[in-house]
Every structure is written in structure tokens, then in C-alpha cells.
Design an enzyme around this catalytic site. Structure first.
Site, mmCIF file in Angstrom:
data_model
loop_
_atom_site.group_PDB
_atom_site.id
_atom_site.type_symbol
_atom_site.label_atom_id
_atom_site.label_comp_id
_atom_site.label_asym_id
_atom_site.label_seq_id
_atom_site.Cartn_x
_atom_site.Cartn_y
_atom_site.Cartn_z
ATOM 1 N N HIS A 120 0.977 -3.749 9.334
ATOM 2 C CA HIS A 120 2.857 -3.509 9.198
ATOM 3 C C HIS A 120 3.223 -2.894 10.166
ATOM 4 C CE1 HIS A 120 2.757 -4.524 4.423
ATOM 5 N NE2 HIS A 120 1.756 -3.775 4.727
ATOM 6 N N HIS A 122 0.835 -1.257 0.212
ATOM 7 C CA HIS A 122 -0.711 -0.294 0.294
ATOM 8 C C HIS A 122 0.712 0.703 -0.169
ATOM 9 C CE1 HIS A 122 -3.139 -2.475 0.803
ATOM 10 N NE2 HIS A 122 -4.144 -1.476 1.101
HETATM 11 C C1 LIG Z 1 -9.279 -5.121 -11.105
HETATM 12 C C2 LIG Z 1 -8.380 -6.435 -12.263
HETATM 13 C C3 LIG Z 1 -9.111 -5.734 -13.737
HETATM 14 C C4 LIG Z 1 -8.037 -6.857 -12.518
HETATM 15 C C5 LIG Z 1 -7.482 -7.525 -10.948
HETATM 16 C C6 LIG Z 1 -5.785 -8.573 -11.269
HETATM 17 C C7 LIG Z 1 -6.038 -8.982 -10.018
HETATM 18 C C8 LIG Z 1 -6.497 -9.614 -9.142
HETATM 19 C C9 LIG Z 1 -4.594 -8.225 -9.227
HETATM 20 C C10 LIG Z 1 -4.470 -8.300 -7.758
HETATM 21 C C11 LIG Z 1 -4.533 -7.166 -6.859
HETATM 22 C C12 LIG Z 1 -4.004 -8.009 -5.874
HETATM 23 C C13 LIG Z 1 -4.659 -8.542 -4.938
HETATM 24 C C14 LIG Z 1 -2.968 -7.018 -5.199
HETATM 25 C C15 LIG Z 1 -2.814 -7.331 -4.370
HETATM 26 C C16 LIG Z 1 -3.027 -5.917 -3.252
HETATM 27 C C17 LIG Z 1 -2.975 -6.095 -1.633
HETATM 28 C C18 LIG Z 1 -3.761 -7.165 -1.232
HETATM 29 C C19 LIG Z 1 -1.525 -5.469 -1.004
HETATM 30 C C20 LIG Z 1 -0.602 -5.941 0.020
HETATM 31 O O1 LIG Z 1 -0.592 -5.079 0.976
HETATM 32 P P1 LIG Z 1 0.267 -4.546 2.185
HETATM 33 O O2 LIG Z 1 -0.042 -2.873 2.766
HETATM 34 O O3 LIG Z 1 -0.271 -5.576 2.936
HETATM 35 O O4 LIG Z 1 1.405 -5.633 1.463
#
Ligand SMILES: CC(C)=CCC/C(C)=C/CC/C(C)=C/CC/C(C)=C/COP(=O)(O)O
Length: 294
Positions: free
Chosen positions: A256, A214
Site C-alpha cells: 500500500h 488490513h
Molecule cells: C474463514 C471462514 C470461515 C470463511 C472465509 C470466508 C472468506 C473466504 C472470506 C473472505 C476473506 C478474505 C479473502 C478477505 C480479504 C482479506 C484481504 C486480502 C484484504 C486485503 O487487505 P489489504 O490490506 O491488502 O487491502
């Protein structure tokens, strides 16, 4: 006279707990010990390492070391194996440098501080009532809405300039997902123990916390938007505030540690340089733009 063979010195046994990194369990000692150290042994071993180490800051204080050395070793099998004196030790093994000791202290402070800041980690936490608001912020910085919104915009955009910007934003978002997944997979730092794993759509590496995805996305998108959208000053300030608050909320939610977010901000800031360097345009990627301009 038989000189006892020097045992290799392992890194500080409490390190995984201190820094939150995944590590395989310590294998059993060949002399028949249980393999895991008992309370107090870790500190003794740490003092031994520090005596052999290069960092003066890591040396035990004269007041504390004799009492620690005099403390009885509970396991008979361990008592049987003599601890080699520094003078007899042939190969001292890896010893912590000043940088390693400083890093350990920083990470230990990070864990303590992050736990204190995790005031919205659960509904019953000190600021538990603010958790729904912070979870809304979590969605605002999540990959799915950003990817979906960018794809939607690309589909709707009728100006070549708008399409160029959105295509590069899409590239930036995908690049961010890939780079964060690679670093998370390499570093494998566990999320804080007080985190509730109730996150909205995650991929497998999201069980790890370094760096914060994030924070990388917020920093990168913030730079991207400030460079490519013409916005009034109050809106520009809002975009910067949003990025900062998304980062802070990761620690407050218990997702985090502070260092995950700090590194995430730096990484996201630098990712934008990569996007700028590889900027996709009708000149640099004519085939890509030809698809739309037909
Ligand atoms: C929305 C469309 C068109 C497609 C989606 C494709 C897809 C499933 C992409 C993956 C997106 C995803 C799961 C991103 C992860 C985001 C996330 C949970 C990050 C973790 O963040 P953090 O701050 O906890 O490290």
C-alpha cells in the site's frame, strides 16, 4: 477570418501515474496524433491548464514558462493544430482548483514516500530479511483467521454475553469486508508497482489498494476489543501497537501507499461506530439469539 476551434483541455496526462488510479487510455487525437503524449508534452499541457486554472499556486513561474512554451513540438500533425491563446479560448474546460492541485501534490508525494518506505517489498529490498516477519503480521490482520476464529468462538461459547459479543464481532468483520470491497471497487487505485502480488487468500477487488483492508480491520478490531474485553493495561497497549504495526507493515511490504493505510485507519475507526449503532442483542434481534438459546 477563421477562428480555430478551441480544443477541450483534458486533465493532466500524468495524473494516473502520479496517483496510481486506473484510467482508460487517452483516445487518439482527431488530427491524427498517436493519442499518447510524448515526453515534455504533458508538462506543456499542464502549464496550459494551469494558466487557465483558478489556482495561483498552479501558475508556471515566469522563469520556466517561456522556455517550455518555446520548446519545439515534435509531431508535425500537432504542429499543424494551433494552440489557442488564452484570450481566444471560448470554453476553457475543466481547470484545476487549488484543492485539485493540492491533492495531486499530496498524492505524488505519497507515491514517492511510500516507495521509499517499501523496504520489505521483496527479498532483495533493503530490509528484505524482515519480510517473513511482516508477512506473519499480514496473516494476523487477514480476514480469514479473524472470521474463522470468531466462528469457532461462537460455536464453543457457552455464555449468552460471550455469544452476543462474538456475534457482533462477526457482523463487524463482514461489514468491514463489504465496505472495503465497495470502496476499493469505486476508487480502483492500483497497488504500488513495487508490490509483489503474493498475498494470502484475496478476493477480486484486492488488486486495488485504497483503502487498506488490513488497516480498516486492525483499527476496527482494536476498538472492538478495547471496548468489549476486560484486559490489563499492558495487553491494551499491545492491542493498539498491533493495529499500528499492521498498518505500517502494509507500506513496508509494498502492498500500500501511506494514504491507503491512513484512510483505512480512519475508516476502520468509524466502522466501529456503525457496529455500535446497530449492536445486535436479544432485544434488537431476538430471532437471531433464539437460535442459540434453544
Ligand atoms: C474463514 C471462514 C470461515 C470463511 C472465509 C470466508 C472468506 C473466504 C472470506 C473472505 C476473506 C478474505 C479473502 C478477505 C480479504 C482479506 C484481504 C486480502 C484484504 C486485503 O487487505 P489489504 O490490506 O491488502 O487491502
Amino acid at each position: 477570418m477563421r477562428v480555430p476551434r478551441a480544443r477541450p483541455i483534458s486533465p493532466h496526462p500524468a495524473l494516473p501515474q502520479l496517483v496510481g488510479w486506473s484510467r482508460p487510455p487517452i483516445p487518439p487525437h482527431p488530427a491524427g496524433g498517436s493519442g499518447s503524449r510524448r515526453p515534455g508534452e504533458g508538462r506543456r499541457a499542464g502549464a496550459e491548464e494551469n494558466r487557465a486554472g483558478r489556482c495561483p499556486a498552479a501558475m508556471p513561474s515566469p522563469r520556466s514558462s517561456p522556455s517550455r512554451r518555446a520548446a519545439p513540438i515534435p509531431s508535425p500533425s500537432r504542429r499543424a493544430a494551433p494552440i489557442p491563446s488564452p484570450s481566444r479560448r471560448a470554453a476553457p474546460g475543466p481547470s484545476p482548483s487549488c484543492a485539485a492541485v493540492a491533492l495531486r501534490s499530496l498524492l505524488a508525494a505519497d507515491l514517492r514516500f511510500s516507495r521509499q518506505l517499501g523496504v520489505c517489498a521483496g527479498e532483495r529490498s533493503a530490509w528484505g530479511s524482515a519480510r517473513p516477519l511482516l508477512r506473519l503480521l499480514e496473516v494476523s490482520g487477514h480476514g480469514v483467521p479473524w472470521l474463522a476464529g470468531t466462528l469457532y468462538g461462537l460455536g464453543r461459547s457457552e455464555s449468552p454475553a460471550g455469544r452476543e459479543v462474538l456475534l457482533n464481532l462477526l457482523f463487524a468483520l463482514v461489514l468491514d469486508l463489504v465496505l472495503v470491497a465497495v470502496v476499493k471497487g469505486l476508487v480502483r487505485r492500483r497497488r504500488p508497482t513495487h508490490n509483489k502480488m503474493d498475498m494470502f487468500v484475496t478476493i477480486s477487488v484486492d488488486k486495488y489498494s485504497f483503502p487498506s483492508g488490513h488497516a480498516t480491520r486492525a483499527a476496527m478490531v482494536c476498538r472492538f476489543v478495547l471496548h468489549h474485553l476486560v484486559l490489563a493495561i499492558p495487553l491494551r497497549v499491545l492491542v493498539v501497537l498491533w493495529a499500528i504495526i499492521v498498518g505500517i507493515s502494509r507500506v513496508m511490504l509494498g502492498r500500500h501507499n501511506v494514504t491507503d493505510v491512513a484512510f483505512g485507519f480512519i475508516m476502520g475507526y468509524m466502522q466501529y461506530n456503525v457496529v455500535k449503532y446497530f449492536w445486535l442483542s436479544p432485544l434488537s434481534a431476538p430471532a437471531l439469539f433464539a437460535v442459540w438459546n434453544q
